[in-house]
Design an enzyme around this catalytic site. Structure first.
Site: not given
Ligand code: NAP
Length: 283
Positions: A53, A97, A120
Site C-alpha cells: 500500500k 490494517q 476502507d
C-alpha cells in the site's frame, strides 16, 4: 475458453488516471494528499499488505504516513493515535490494517475514524449509505470487482448474481453493490444448503470463501461470469484462488485469474478512495 479479465492491466490504467488527478490536487491545494496507515504487531501477511500500500501511494504521488505499533499496544494508545490522525489536516485518509491482535477491539478503533477519512469504507455510516444506495466510500475489494465488470461491459441489470461468502469486508458489500447495480442477488455461506445448485443458477458468481479451488466446474453455468476474490496457497504453496481455474475457464464466458485478477484492483481502489476523500475537501 473464457475471456480472462486482466486485473493487472486495468489497475495500471486506473492508477495512471489517479496519478494525474493527484498531481492536479497537489497543484491546487499546495500540499500532498496524505494517507495514514496503522499497523499493529508483526503479522507477516499484514506487513506485506502495508508495504504494498505504501509503495502504491508513492507511485501515484500520495504521501503515506506509516505508524507501526507493538503487538501489545494498549487500546487507549491505538485510540489516541487514531483520534490524533482524525484531527490532522495533513491526513486525508486513515487505514487501520486488519486483523488487529486479539486483545484489541477493532470496532472501537474503527469508530474513531471520521466518515470522510474512512478510505476502507468500513465505518457504520459508509456501510449504511451503501445499503441505501447513496454515494459513499466503498470497501476496496468489491469496489474493484464492480470496476472490472464495468470495464469489460458485463451487464448486471436483471442478472442472477451469487456471492459465496458473507464477510463484512468482501461478501456483504459485494452483494450490496451488485444489488444496487440491479442484479438479483443471493448470498451463500457455510450454512447454505445445496451450494452447488445455488451457484449453478448464477449468471455472475463471486467467490470470496478463502478455500483453495473450492468452486469447481460442476458448480458453474455454461457462459457464466466468474470472479475469484480468494487468495490462498495450494498444496504446493502456490498462490491460488477459490475457483478451480483450469477446469472452470473452459465453461464460463469471463474469469479473473489469481494472481493478476481482483488482487491488483484492491489497492487501486484504496488509492481512488483516498483521492476522492481529498478532492471532496478541496474548495
Ligand atoms: P472470511 O472473513 O473468512 O469469510 C469467508 C466466508 O466464506 C464466510 O462468510 C464463510 O461463511 C464462507 N464460507 C466458508 N466455508 C464455506 C463453505 N463451505 N461454503 C460456503 N461458504 C463458506 O474471508 P474474507 O475476508 O471475506 O476473504 C475471502 C477470501 O478472499 C480469502 O481468500 C481472502 O484472502 C481473499 N481476499 C482477497 C482480497 C483481494 O484483494 N484479492 C481482499 C480480501 C480478501 P460463514 O460466514 O458462514 O462462516
Amino acid at each position: 475458453m473464457a475471456i480472462i479479465i486482466d486485473g493487472k492491466a486495468l489497475a495500471a490504467e486506473i492508477r495512471a488516471e489517479i496519478k494525474t488527478r493527484v498531481a492536479g490536487y497537489t497543484n491546487r491545494a499546495g500540499k500532498k494528499i496524505g494517507l495514514a496507515v496503522v499497523l499493529v504487531g508483526e503479522n507477516s501477511a499484514s506487513q506485506v499488505y502495508v508495504r504494498n500500500k505504501i509503495k502504491a501511494c508513492e507511485e501515484v504521488g500520495v504521501k503515506s504516513y506509516a505508524f507501526y505499533l507493538p503487538s501489545d499496544v494498549p487500546q487507549s494508545e491505538l485510540n489516541g493515535l487514531i483520534a490524533e490522525l482524525a484531527n490532522d489536516d495533513k491526513i486525508n485518509g486513515i487505514l487501520v490494517q486488519l486483523p488487529l491482535p486479539e486483545h484489541l477491539d477493532s470496532e472501537q478503533a474503527l469508530k474513531l475514524i471520521p466518515t470522510d477519512k474512512d478510505v476502507d469504507g468500513f465505518s457504520p455510516e459508509n456501510v449504511g449509505k451503501l445499503c441505501m444506495g447513496k454515494n459513499c466510500s466503498v470497501a476496496c475489494t468489491p469496489y474493484g470487482v464492480m470496476k472490472m465488470l464495468e470495464k469489460y461491459g458485463i451487464e448486471t441489470k436483471g442478472k442472477k448474481a451469487v456471492v459465496v461468502g458473507r464477510s463484512d469486508i468482501v461478501g456483504k458489500p459485494m452483494a450490496m453493490l451488485l444489488l444496487n447495480a440491479d442484479a438479483t442477488v443471493t448470498i451463500c455461506h457455510s450454512k447454505t444448503k445445496n451450494l452447488g445448485s445455488e451457484c449453478v443458477a448464477a449468471d455472475i458468481i463471486v467467490a470470496a470463501v478463502g478455500k483453495p479451488k473450492f468452486i469447481t466446474a460442476d458448480m458453474i453455468k455454461e457462459g457464466a461470469v466468474v470472479i475469484d476474490v480468494g487468495m490462498n496457497r495450494d498444496e504446493s504453496g502456490k498462490l491460488c484462488g477459490d475457483v478451480d481455474f483450469e477446469t472452470v475457464k473452459d465453461k464460463c464466458s469471463y474469469i479473473t485469474p489469481v494472481p493478476g485478477g481482483v488482487g491488483p484492483m484492491t489497492i487501486t481502489m484504496l488509492l481512488y478512495n483516498t483521492l476522492i476523500a481529498a478532492e471532496r475537501n478541496l474548495h
